[in-house]
Design a protein around this motif. Structure first.
Motif, PDB file in Angstrom:
ATOM      1  N   ALA A 110       0.826  -1.209   0.000  1.00 25.70           N
ATOM      2  CA  ALA A 110       0.000   0.000   0.000  1.00 25.70           C
ATOM      3  C   ALA A 110       0.857   1.256   0.000  1.00 25.70           C
ATOM      4  O   ALA A 110       0.517   2.260  -0.645  1.00 25.70           O
ATOM      5  N   GLN A 111       1.979   1.208   0.706  1.00 31.30           N
ATOM      6  CA  GLN A 111       2.839   2.380   0.839  1.00 31.30           C
ATOM      7  C   GLN A 111       3.634   2.657  -0.440  1.00 31.30           C
ATOM      8  O   GLN A 111       3.757   3.817  -0.858  1.00 31.30           O
ATOM      9  N   HIS A 112       4.157   1.601  -1.062  1.00 33.33           N
ATOM     10  CA  HIS A 112       5.079   1.777  -2.184  1.00 33.33           C
ATOM     11  C   HIS A 112       4.448   1.554  -3.560  1.00 33.33           C
ATOM     12  O   HIS A 112       4.992   2.014  -4.563  1.00 33.33           O
ATOM     13  N   HIS A 113       3.320   0.844  -3.612  1.00 31.74           N
ATOM     14  CA  HIS A 113       2.668   0.548  -4.892  1.00 31.74           C
ATOM     15  C   HIS A 113       1.161   0.758  -4.766  1.00 31.74           C
ATOM     16  O   HIS A 113       0.366  -0.154  -5.044  1.00 31.74           O
ATOM     17  N   PRO A 114       0.730   1.951  -4.370  1.00 32.01           N
ATOM     18  CA  PRO A 114      -0.704   2.161  -4.093  1.00 32.01           C
ATOM     19  C   PRO A 114      -1.592   1.983  -5.315  1.00 32.01           C
ATOM     20  O   PRO A 114      -2.790   1.715  -5.169  1.00 32.01           O
ATOM     21  N   GLU A 115      -1.014   2.103  -6.505  1.00 29.13           N
ATOM     22  CA  GLU A 115      -1.818   1.937  -7.715  1.00 29.13           C
ATOM     23  C   GLU A 115      -2.218   0.492  -7.959  1.00 29.13           C
ATOM     24  O   GLU A 115      -3.127   0.215  -8.749  1.00 29.13           O
ATOM     25  N   MET A 116      -1.575  -0.457  -7.259  1.00 28.72           N
ATOM     26  CA  MET A 116      -1.830  -1.869  -7.487  1.00 28.72           C
ATOM     27  C   MET A 116      -2.876  -2.452  -6.547  1.00 28.72           C
ATOM     28  O   MET A 116      -3.279  -3.602  -6.702  1.00 28.72           O
ATOM     29  N   VAL A 117      -3.312  -1.687  -5.563  1.00 28.02           N
ATOM     30  CA  VAL A 117      -4.178  -2.247  -4.526  1.00 28.02           C
ATOM     31  C   VAL A 117      -5.183  -1.186  -4.088  1.00 28.02           C
ATOM     32  O   VAL A 117      -4.867  -0.004  -3.990  1.00 28.02           O
ATOM     33  N   SER A 118      -6.425  -1.608  -3.877  1.00 28.50           N
ATOM     34  CA  SER A 118      -7.471  -0.679  -3.433  1.00 28.50           C
ATOM     35  C   SER A 118      -7.673  -0.740  -1.928  1.00 28.50           C
ATOM     36  O   SER A 118      -7.960   0.279  -1.291  1.00 28.50           O
ATOM     37  N   PRO A 205       6.600   1.706   9.172  1.00 26.42           N
ATOM     38  CA  PRO A 205       5.642   2.221   8.183  1.00 26.42           C
ATOM     39  C   PRO A 205       5.621   3.740   8.164  1.00 26.42           C
ATOM     40  O   PRO A 205       5.860   4.402   9.183  1.00 26.42           O
ATOM     41  N   ASP A 206       5.336   4.284   6.996  1.00 26.92           N
ATOM     42  CA  ASP A 206       5.100   5.714   6.860  1.00 26.92           C
ATOM     43  C   ASP A 206       3.627   5.948   7.195  1.00 26.92           C
ATOM     44  O   ASP A 206       2.747   5.788   6.340  1.00 26.92           O
ATOM     45  N   ILE A 207       3.382   6.294   8.442  1.00 28.23           N
ATOM     46  CA  ILE A 207       2.010   6.385   8.932  1.00 28.23           C
ATOM     47  C   ILE A 207       1.216   7.419   8.133  1.00 28.23           C
ATOM     48  O   ILE A 207       0.062   7.181   7.745  1.00 28.23           O
ATOM     49  N   ALA A 208       1.823   8.559   7.851  1.00 31.39           N
ATOM     50  CA  ALA A 208       1.104   9.600   7.121  1.00 31.39           C
ATOM     51  C   ALA A 208       0.730   9.126   5.722  1.00 31.39           C
ATOM     52  O   ALA A 208      -0.391   9.379   5.251  1.00 31.39           O
ATOM     53  N   ASP A 212      -3.166   8.846   4.872  1.00 35.75           N
ATOM     54  CA  ASP A 212      -3.692   9.852   3.959  1.00 35.75           C
ATOM     55  C   ASP A 212      -3.681   9.404   2.497  1.00 35.75           C
ATOM     56  O   ASP A 212      -4.146  10.142   1.625  1.00 35.75           O
ATOM     57  N   GLY A 213      -3.164   8.215   2.225  1.00 37.97           N
ATOM     58  CA  GLY A 213      -3.053   7.738   0.853  1.00 37.97           C
ATOM     59  C   GLY A 213      -4.364   7.189   0.317  1.00 37.97           C
ATOM     60  O   GLY A 213      -5.386   7.147   1.017  1.00 37.97           O
ATOM     61  N   PRO A 214      -4.354   6.733  -0.923  1.00 37.83           N
ATOM     62  CA  PRO A 214      -5.584   6.284  -1.584  1.00 37.83           C
ATOM     63  C   PRO A 214      -6.041   4.885  -1.187  1.00 37.83           C
ATOM     64  O   PRO A 214      -7.167   4.492  -1.513  1.00 37.83           O
ATOM     65  N   VAL A 215      -5.176   4.119  -0.514  1.00 33.44           N
ATOM     66  CA  VAL A 215      -5.508   2.729  -0.185  1.00 33.44           C
ATOM     67  C   VAL A 215      -6.263   2.672   1.138  1.00 33.44           C
ATOM     68  O   VAL A 215      -5.825   3.243   2.146  1.00 33.44           O
ATOM     69  N   HIS A 216      -7.373   1.978   1.125  1.00 34.61           N
ATOM     70  CA  HIS A 216      -8.154   1.770   2.352  1.00 34.61           C
ATOM     71  C   HIS A 216      -7.446   0.722   3.210  1.00 34.61           C
ATOM     72  O   HIS A 216      -7.177  -0.390   2.754  1.00 34.61           O
ATOM     73  N   ILE A 217      -7.124   1.075   4.465  1.00 30.16           N
ATOM     74  CA  ILE A 217      -6.379   0.185   5.360  1.00 30.16           C
ATOM     75  C   ILE A 217      -7.312  -0.345   6.439  1.00 30.16           C
ATOM     76  O   ILE A 217      -7.966   0.428   7.149  1.00 30.16           O
ATOM     77  N   VAL A 218      -7.364  -1.671   6.553  1.00 26.34           N
ATOM     78  CA  VAL A 218      -8.095  -2.345   7.622  1.00 26.34           C
ATOM     79  C   VAL A 218      -7.060  -3.062   8.491  1.00 26.34           C
ATOM     80  O   VAL A 218      -6.182  -3.756   7.971  1.00 26.34           O
ATOM     81  N   VAL A 219      -7.148  -2.884   9.806  1.00 22.07           N
ATOM     82  CA  VAL A 219      -6.262  -3.583  10.739  1.00 22.07           C
ATOM     83  C   VAL A 219      -7.055  -4.692  11.402  1.00 22.07           C
ATOM     84  O   VAL A 219      -8.109  -4.446  12.004  1.00 22.07           O
ATOM     85  N   LEU A 241      -3.170   5.069  12.827  1.00 19.20           N
ATOM     86  CA  LEU A 241      -3.912   5.327  11.588  1.00 19.20           C
ATOM     87  C   LEU A 241      -5.287   5.949  11.838  1.00 19.20           C
ATOM     88  O   LEU A 241      -5.938   6.403  10.892  1.00 19.20           O
ATOM     89  N   GLY A 242      -5.732   5.924  13.086  1.00 16.20           N
ATOM     90  CA  GLY A 242      -7.043   6.465  13.405  1.00 16.20           C
ATOM     91  C   GLY A 242      -8.185   5.587  12.943  1.00 16.20           C
ATOM     92  O   GLY A 242      -9.250   6.100  12.562  1.00 16.20           O
ATOM     93  N   VAL A 243      -7.998   4.269  12.984  1.00 14.93           N
ATOM     94  CA  VAL A 243      -9.044   3.341  12.570  1.00 14.93           C
ATOM     95  C   VAL A 243      -9.374   2.404  13.725  1.00 14.93           C
ATOM     96  O   VAL A 243      -8.580   2.222  14.653  1.00 14.93           O
TER      97      VAL A 243
END
Length: 284
Positions: A110-118, A205-208, A212-219, A241-243
């Motif tokens: 998600a951090q390095h290849h956000p275009e590959m994952v939603s 991880p780069d928390i910001a 704030d990136g385009p990938v939806h993160i579920v923990v 992440l505030g989730v």
């Protein structure tokens, strides 16, 4: 229901990656580290009626040999591997579920290849740097790896489970890691201790970027993981992440121990994403 499994390999600069594809529909990646494709097969079969499911042996493990077997495996490399496989399948962007070291891999994806994952579902990532007692936890991790490399696998596993705050029945370690063992399992175990574990638990991880990136993160956290190390690291990540964490059945390896119990909760998370729900992609 068993679905037809297509076994594939992909050559990258320094490795030959083994992966499997089954089913049809939106692309879901199931990733472990060091767990390989076999551990995810029952869960993949349950999902394959509605999804194209990609499972893989991570680099250096089982059927994914490295050109240099003494090379380390980093989360960034494993993320690049996943991105390359998603591109090869041609059914992305994917939703990626990863557990333990695999959770670190999909966060790096998600951090390095956000275009590959939603969407990324990070189930119990062991990110020690997020803990207040990180210095002591890193010391324990380095000590158990040194114990293994000094030739004491049972001692190393004992220290591993003690650090993880996972309690096993008396004699279980000897039964699991003593006596005659499958040579490939031993080779994978050694690679994990020597070349993969340290990079996974120390990844920062780069928390910001994740928040704030385009990938939806579920923990994700196992319902039976209360008090364990990975509940602490996962809770810390969710707080950063505030989730709100999603609770999954079972413990750290609930997806492998009871796939049928695990699958409905994972399926609900998948269905909660409109981009995945309405995307009709398939293996090309």
């Amino acid at each position: 229901m068993n679905h037809t499994v297509t076994a594939l390999t992909l050559d990258v600069d320094d490795a030959r990656l083994y992966y499997e594809v089954r089913g049809s529909g939106p692309l879901v990646v199931l990733a472990g580290a060091p767990m390989d494709a076999r551990s995810f097969a029952p869960l993949a079969d349950l999902l394959a009626g509605d999804y194209t499911v990609l499972t893989t042996d991570p680099r250096g493990i089982n059927r994914s040999p490295l050109d240099n077997p003494d090379q380390n495996s980093t989360p960034q490399q494993r993320a690049a591997d996943l991105a390359a496989m998603i591109a090869e399948v041609g059914a992305g962007p994917a939703i990626a579920f990863g557990s333990s070291g695999g959770a670190v891999s999909v966060l790096a994806l998600a951090q390095h290849h956000p275009e590959m994952v939603s969407t990324v579902i990070a189930h119990e990532p062991p990110l020690l740097d997020l803990l207040d007692d990180r210095t002591e936890q890193f010391r324990l991790s380095e000590d158990l790896r040194a114990t293994y490399l000094a030739g004491d696998p049972i001692g190393a596993w004992g220290k591993f489970f003690a650090q993880a705050n996972i309690f096993l029945p008396e004699g279980a370690l000897e039964g699991m890691f003593g006596g005659e063992r499958d040579p490939q399992s031993v080779a994978d175990e050694r690679f994990w201790f020597a070349h993969e574990l340290g990079g996974s638990v120390s990844w920062q991880p780069d928390i910001a970027a994740l928040r704030d990136g385009p990938v939806h993160i579920v923990v994700g956290i196992g319902e039976d993981s209360a008090g364990q190390l990975c509940e602490r690291t996962s809770t810390a990540l969710a707080t950063e992440l505030g989730v709100t964490p999603t609770r999954f059945p079972g413990g750290h390896t609930g997806f492998a121990e009871d796939a049928e119990g695990f699958e409905p909760v994972l399926r609900a998370v998948l269905a909660d994403r409109p981009d995945l729900r309405h995307s009709q992609t398939s293996l090309g």
